[in-house]
Write an enzyme that holds these catalytic residues in place. Sequence first.
Site, PDB file in Angstrom:
ATOM      1  N   CYS A 211       0.727  -1.408   0.157  1.00 20.50           N
ATOM      2  CA  CYS A 211      -0.102   0.310   0.106  1.00 20.50           C
ATOM      3  C   CYS A 211       0.735   0.791  -0.072  1.00 20.50           C
ATOM      4  O   CYS A 211       1.135   1.859   0.945  1.00 20.50           O
ATOM      5  CB  CYS A 211      -0.540  -0.507   1.165  1.00 20.50           C
ATOM      6  N   ALA A 212       1.447   1.647  -0.709  1.00 14.36           N
ATOM      7  CA  ALA A 212       2.677   2.228  -1.030  1.00 14.36           C
ATOM      8  C   ALA A 212       2.836   3.736  -1.452  1.00 14.36           C
ATOM      9  O   ALA A 212       4.061   4.793  -0.726  1.00 14.36           O
ATOM     10  CB  ALA A 212       3.641   1.852  -2.346  1.00 14.36           C
ATOM     11  N   ALA A 213       1.838   4.633  -2.107  1.00 18.51           N
ATOM     12  CA  ALA A 213       1.978   5.732  -2.000  1.00 18.51           C
ATOM     13  C   ALA A 213       1.282   7.047  -0.672  1.00 18.51           C
ATOM     14  O   ALA A 213       0.078   6.023   0.315  1.00 18.51           O
ATOM     15  CB  ALA A 213      -0.001   6.295  -3.267  1.00 18.51           C
ATOM     16  N   PRO A 214       2.023   7.845  -0.612  1.00 20.61           N
ATOM     17  CA  PRO A 214       3.093   8.407  -1.944  1.00 20.61           C
ATOM     18  C   PRO A 214       3.906   7.586  -2.299  1.00 20.61           C
ATOM     19  O   PRO A 214       5.120   8.012  -2.704  1.00 20.61           O
ATOM     20  CB  PRO A 214       2.384   9.953  -1.352  1.00 20.61           C
ATOM     21  N   GLY A 215       4.808   6.851  -0.719  1.00 22.70           N
ATOM     22  CA  GLY A 215       5.745   6.150  -1.845  1.00 22.70           C
ATOM     23  C   GLY A 215       7.181   6.485  -0.335  1.00 22.70           C
ATOM     24  O   GLY A 215       8.000   6.174  -0.127  1.00 22.70           O
ATOM     25  N   GLY A 216       6.952   6.880   1.270  1.00 23.03           N
ATOM     26  CA  GLY A 216       8.065   8.026   1.367  1.00 23.03           C
ATOM     27  C   GLY A 216       8.718   6.548   2.507  1.00 23.03           C
ATOM     28  O   GLY A 216       9.293   6.031   2.324  1.00 23.03           O
TER      29      GLY A 216
ATOM     30  N   CYS B 171      -1.653   4.344  10.459  1.00 22.87           N
ATOM     31  CA  CYS B 171      -1.117   5.290  12.042  1.00 22.87           C
ATOM     32  C   CYS B 171      -2.721   5.672  12.702  1.00 22.87           C
ATOM     33  O   CYS B 171      -2.932   6.379  12.456  1.00 22.87           O
ATOM     34  CB  CYS B 171      -0.917   6.257  11.368  1.00 22.87           C
TER      35      CYS B 171
HETATM   36  C1  LIG Z   1      -1.328   4.830   4.537  1.00 20.19           C
HETATM   37  S1  LIG Z   1      -1.511   5.034   2.945  1.00 20.19           S
HETATM   38  C2  LIG Z   1       0.427   4.647   2.867  1.00 20.19           C
HETATM   39  C3  LIG Z   1       1.707   5.491   2.802  1.00 20.19           C
HETATM   40  C4  LIG Z   1       2.560   5.656   2.595  1.00 20.19           C
HETATM   41  N1  LIG Z   1       3.166   3.647   2.680  1.00 20.19           N
HETATM   42  C5  LIG Z   1       3.938   6.005   2.625  1.00 20.19           C
HETATM   43  O1  LIG Z   1       4.575   5.685   3.593  1.00 20.19           O
HETATM   44  O2  LIG Z   1       4.001   7.262   1.856  1.00 20.19           O
HETATM   45  C6  LIG Z   1      -2.720   3.730   1.996  1.00 20.19           C
HETATM   46  C7  LIG Z   1      -2.425   3.412   0.581  1.00 20.19           C
HETATM   47  O3  LIG Z   1      -2.809   2.611   0.490  1.00 20.19           O
HETATM   48  C8  LIG Z   1      -3.957   2.602  -0.665  1.00 20.19           C
HETATM   49  N2  LIG Z   1      -4.661   1.287  -0.605  1.00 20.19           N
HETATM   50  C9  LIG Z   1      -5.965   1.387   0.297  1.00 20.19           C
HETATM   51  N3  LIG Z   1      -6.187  -0.019  -0.056  1.00 20.19           N
HETATM   52  C10 LIG Z   1      -5.620  -0.107  -1.302  1.00 20.19           C
HETATM   53  C11 LIG Z   1      -5.345  -2.197  -2.364  1.00 20.19           C
HETATM   54  N4  LIG Z   1      -7.124  -2.531  -1.511  1.00 20.19           N
HETATM   55  N5  LIG Z   1      -4.339  -2.489  -2.265  1.00 20.19           N
HETATM   56  C12 LIG Z   1      -3.393  -1.835  -2.653  1.00 20.19           C
HETATM   57  N6  LIG Z   1      -3.618  -0.352  -1.634  1.00 20.19           N
HETATM   58  C13 LIG Z   1      -4.286  -0.113  -1.490  1.00 20.19           C
HETATM   59  C14 LIG Z   1      -4.449   3.680  -0.298  1.00 20.19           C
HETATM   60  O4  LIG Z   1      -4.771   4.135  -1.792  1.00 20.19           O
HETATM   61  C15 LIG Z   1      -2.761   4.380   0.613  1.00 20.19           C
HETATM   62  O5  LIG Z   1      -2.453   5.257  -0.920  1.00 20.19           O
END
Ligand SMILES: C[S@@+](CC[C@H](N)C(=O)[O-])C[C@H]1O[C@@H](n2cnc3c(N)ncnc32)[C@H](O)[C@@H]1O
Length: 438
Positions: A259-264, A378
């Site tokens: 669940c990578a975006a924004p990629g931190g 978080c």
């Molecule tokens: C908490 S954020 C991730 C922050 C990221 N890891 C960082 O450190 O920048 C959760 C992310 O999971 C994505 N997401 C939600 N459901 C998902 C799924 N079923 N599969 C993949 N990504 C998902 C969301 O769109 C969101 O971008």
Amino acid sequence: MGKQDAADRRNPRWHAFQVLQEVDRGRRLGVLPPAGLSSKDQGLFRELVSGVVRWRSWIDWQIDRLLSKPLHDDEVGYALRQVLRIGIYQMAFTDRIPPHAAVSTAVDLASGLRLPHNLVNALLRRFAAEERHPEPPRLAERFSVPDWFVRRIKRQATGRHPEDLEATLRWMQTRAPLTLRWDTRKVEGPFVREQLAAKGIKSVFSPWAPFALILPEFRGAVQEIPGFEEGWWRIQDEAAQIVTTFLDPQPGERVLDACAAPGGKTEDMVQRMGGQGSVVAMEFKRERMQSLEELAAREKIVRVVRGDARHPLLPEATFDRILVDAPCSGSGTWRRHPDGKWLKKDEDIPAYLERNLHIIKGLTPLLKPGGVLVYCTCSILEEEDEEVVRTALHEIPDLKLDPLPDLLGLPMRSGMFRSPLVEGGMDGFFSARFRKVG
Ligand SMILES: C[S@@+](CC[C@H](N)C(=O)[O-])C[C@H]1O[C@@H](n2cnc3c(N)ncnc32)[C@H](O)[C@@H]1O
């Protein structure tokens, strides 16, 4: 509302009034200050918008008790409330704006908007004349959080001291410090610290996150911090950095950031792997993928895939480590993003539990035997954290808990990590580590 004259467009309070209405309608708070405002007014605009959102239900309680009759439930009543919120916020929470200036600017704003400015004048003067403002009796208004959240956090605090609960809610209203993660491939931490000190910016190293530099007093624009242009550092809270320590990716491994975006955290992994190995960064929402694509253009070991972690289309038993930085309420970061508390709803919480369980189930087959999966959120709500872990252990026989060791004096709870809020000063994060058996 009435027609605006050109002068209003240079008025930070008028812009705050407009943006606050949009936030009420669901817009996220990451708003850039309008061009055309001086840098001082941009600062005031930012402070008004985030301050009113942070203290919204405390302020509304004060407004309601000072009204002789309720505001009309119509467009005018709503706009009046917004003007009053801006006025009260300045008097209660800023010390550089004298009360008479807060009142007169609110009256001017109301007049410019063709609203009943006499009411604004009378109510704000009454508030200004009070020696001490009464505190709302209910926690929801006293600490400006939704009722549903108080109900849930109270339930999980059962058996703990009520003072702990109040301390947590009070912490949620504090300002979060800005924290940097320096790029070990470009600079050393002490060097960054020296450059900051030369600009008069105070910083301290984190006792827990090895690459974190905390700027406890910094309130300026990030562009002013030395190394912004050169990419010496990224902004990332201490707790978010600690999560990657638990994942512990090694050079040469194959890692999935599910669940990578924004990629931190993807970038943190690449750094810790010394650029050796491969990182697949998966994301569900196309509109959030741009920064990941940019990261992949800079870091050749990163490959970005659009996908749903519940049904990943990736080969089985091929990953050494998987990070699930799961979608959640974000309650551990509401002090940083106060709009989050009004955007999330009670019914979202069980939905996150369901979704995140589904994600862990979907990803388990991708792990090599003995591979590691770190689940983190978080959120400070146990339903999104420990309960997901307990249910996953019950429903997925291939996973067992891999208890996290205490981290430099930070004790784990039943082998799981819950960041120290009041004592630690970091964002509210939760982590648990699973290992695939067989
Ligand atoms: C908490 S954020 C991730 C922050 C990221 N890891 C960082 O450190 O920048 C959760 C992310 O999971 C994505 N997401 C939600 N459901 C998902 C799924 N079923 N599969 C993949 N990504 C998902 C969301 O769109 C969101 O971008």
